[in-house]
Design a protein around this motif. Sequence first.
Motif, PDB file in Angstrom:
ATOM      1  N   LEU A  23      41.363  35.654  29.582  1.00  0.00           N
ATOM      2  CA  LEU A  23      42.155  36.016  30.751  1.00  0.00           C
ATOM      3  C   LEU A  23      41.420  36.961  31.693  1.00  0.00           C
ATOM      4  O   LEU A  23      41.895  37.236  32.785  1.00  0.00           O
ATOM      5  CB  LEU A  23      43.477  36.658  30.308  1.00  0.00           C
ATOM      6  CG  LEU A  23      44.364  35.761  29.438  1.00  0.00           C
ATOM      7  CD1 LEU A  23      45.603  36.522  29.006  1.00  0.00           C
ATOM      8  CD2 LEU A  23      44.733  34.488  30.168  1.00  0.00           C
ATOM      9  N   GLU A  24      40.266  37.439  31.281  1.00  0.00           N
ATOM     10  CA  GLU A  24      39.483  38.339  32.122  1.00  0.00           C
ATOM     11  C   GLU A  24      38.723  37.524  33.158  1.00  0.00           C
ATOM     12  O   GLU A  24      38.132  36.492  32.853  1.00  0.00           O
ATOM     13  CB  GLU A  24      38.497  39.112  31.250  1.00  0.00           C
ATOM     14  CG  GLU A  24      37.706  40.146  31.998  1.00  0.00           C
ATOM     15  CD  GLU A  24      36.793  40.892  31.041  1.00  0.00           C
ATOM     16  OE1 GLU A  24      35.582  40.893  31.280  1.00  0.00           O
ATOM     17  OE2 GLU A  24      37.313  41.452  30.055  1.00  0.00           O
ATOM     18  N   LEU A  25      38.780  37.971  34.397  1.00  0.00           N
ATOM     19  CA  LEU A  25      38.079  37.261  35.460  1.00  0.00           C
ATOM     20  C   LEU A  25      36.582  37.466  35.318  1.00  0.00           C
ATOM     21  O   LEU A  25      36.128  38.575  35.046  1.00  0.00           O
ATOM     22  CB  LEU A  25      38.539  37.764  36.826  1.00  0.00           C
ATOM     23  CG  LEU A  25      39.983  37.442  37.182  1.00  0.00           C
ATOM     24  CD1 LEU A  25      40.356  38.110  38.497  1.00  0.00           C
ATOM     25  CD2 LEU A  25      40.192  35.954  37.269  1.00  0.00           C
ATOM     26  N   PRO A  26      35.818  36.418  35.494  1.00  0.00           N
ATOM     27  CA  PRO A  26      34.362  36.581  35.397  1.00  0.00           C
ATOM     28  C   PRO A  26      33.834  37.400  36.564  1.00  0.00           C
ATOM     29  O   PRO A  26      34.447  37.481  37.622  1.00  0.00           O
ATOM     30  CB  PRO A  26      33.837  35.148  35.449  1.00  0.00           C
ATOM     31  CG  PRO A  26      34.904  34.369  36.119  1.00  0.00           C
ATOM     32  CD  PRO A  26      36.196  35.055  35.791  1.00  0.00           C
ATOM     33  N   GLU A  27      32.688  37.999  36.355  1.00  0.00           N
ATOM     34  CA  GLU A  27      32.053  38.801  37.384  1.00  0.00           C
ATOM     35  C   GLU A  27      31.630  37.896  38.537  1.00  0.00           C
ATOM     36  O   GLU A  27      31.156  36.790  38.331  1.00  0.00           O
ATOM     37  CB  GLU A  27      30.813  39.468  36.791  1.00  0.00           C
ATOM     38  CG  GLU A  27      30.554  40.843  37.330  1.00  0.00           C
ATOM     39  CD  GLU A  27      29.399  41.474  36.597  1.00  0.00           C
ATOM     40  OE1 GLU A  27      28.285  41.425  37.142  1.00  0.00           O
ATOM     41  OE2 GLU A  27      29.628  41.988  35.497  1.00  0.00           O
ATOM     42  N   THR A  28      31.829  38.365  39.751  1.00  0.00           N
ATOM     43  CA  THR A  28      31.449  37.579  40.914  1.00  0.00           C
ATOM     44  C   THR A  28      29.932  37.525  41.002  1.00  0.00           C
ATOM     45  O   THR A  28      29.274  38.558  41.039  1.00  0.00           O
ATOM     46  CB  THR A  28      32.016  38.210  42.202  1.00  0.00           C
ATOM     47  OG1 THR A  28      33.418  38.353  42.053  1.00  0.00           O
ATOM     48  CG2 THR A  28      31.723  37.337  43.403  1.00  0.00           C
ATOM     49  N   PRO A  29      29.380  36.321  41.012  1.00  0.00           N
ATOM     50  CA  PRO A  29      27.925  36.228  41.096  1.00  0.00           C
ATOM     51  C   PRO A  29      27.422  36.650  42.465  1.00  0.00           C
ATOM     52  O   PRO A  29      28.150  36.598  43.451  1.00  0.00           O
ATOM     53  CB  PRO A  29      27.645  34.746  40.852  1.00  0.00           C
ATOM     54  CG  PRO A  29      28.889  34.049  41.223  1.00  0.00           C
ATOM     55  CD  PRO A  29      30.008  35.019  40.953  1.00  0.00           C
ATOM     56  N   ARG A  30      26.177  37.111  42.483  1.00  0.00           N
ATOM     57  CA  ARG A  30      25.569  37.509  43.743  1.00  0.00           C
ATOM     58  C   ARG A  30      25.430  36.281  44.632  1.00  0.00           C
ATOM     59  O   ARG A  30      25.027  35.224  44.182  1.00  0.00           O
ATOM     60  CB  ARG A  30      24.200  38.116  43.472  1.00  0.00           C
ATOM     61  CG  ARG A  30      23.748  39.042  44.554  1.00  0.00           C
ATOM     62  CD  ARG A  30      22.422  39.655  44.206  1.00  0.00           C
ATOM     63  NE  ARG A  30      21.420  38.920  44.966  1.00  0.00           N
ATOM     64  CZ  ARG A  30      20.301  38.448  44.493  1.00  0.00           C
ATOM     65  NH1 ARG A  30      19.992  38.636  43.247  1.00  0.00           N
ATOM     66  NH2 ARG A  30      19.466  37.788  45.247  1.00  0.00           N
TER      67      ARG A  30
END
Length: 106
Positions: free
Chosen positions: A47-54
């Motif tokens: 349920l944790e949102l993934p880190e926004t890629p650069r």
Amino acid sequence: MRMCARCHCTTSHPVLVHEVHAATGPGFNVYACPECADHYPPMTDPLELPETPRRRSRLTLRVYKVNTQGAVTEDRGKVEVLIGGRTNLVPRTSAYPPCGCPRCRT
């Protein structure tokens, strides 16, 4: 008592190493013995949102004006198509001449 998913031995001290989620029914847990548990990566929260890629340029177009001989007469800059995020899209219209906003003029 659980069976280790890596070495297939039964252990009285199982370590939860993975949770398998199913879309159409109940999921299940994967266990390992304490010796094999170090070989598994840490569990992630689904349920944790993934880190926004650069945001990196996926495509770069150079825009030029050329004369009839093919020589560049004006460099109009570059247009970059980005990945990993939304871009501000220009609304599509049937108007001619095209939009005169600063973004469309460059």
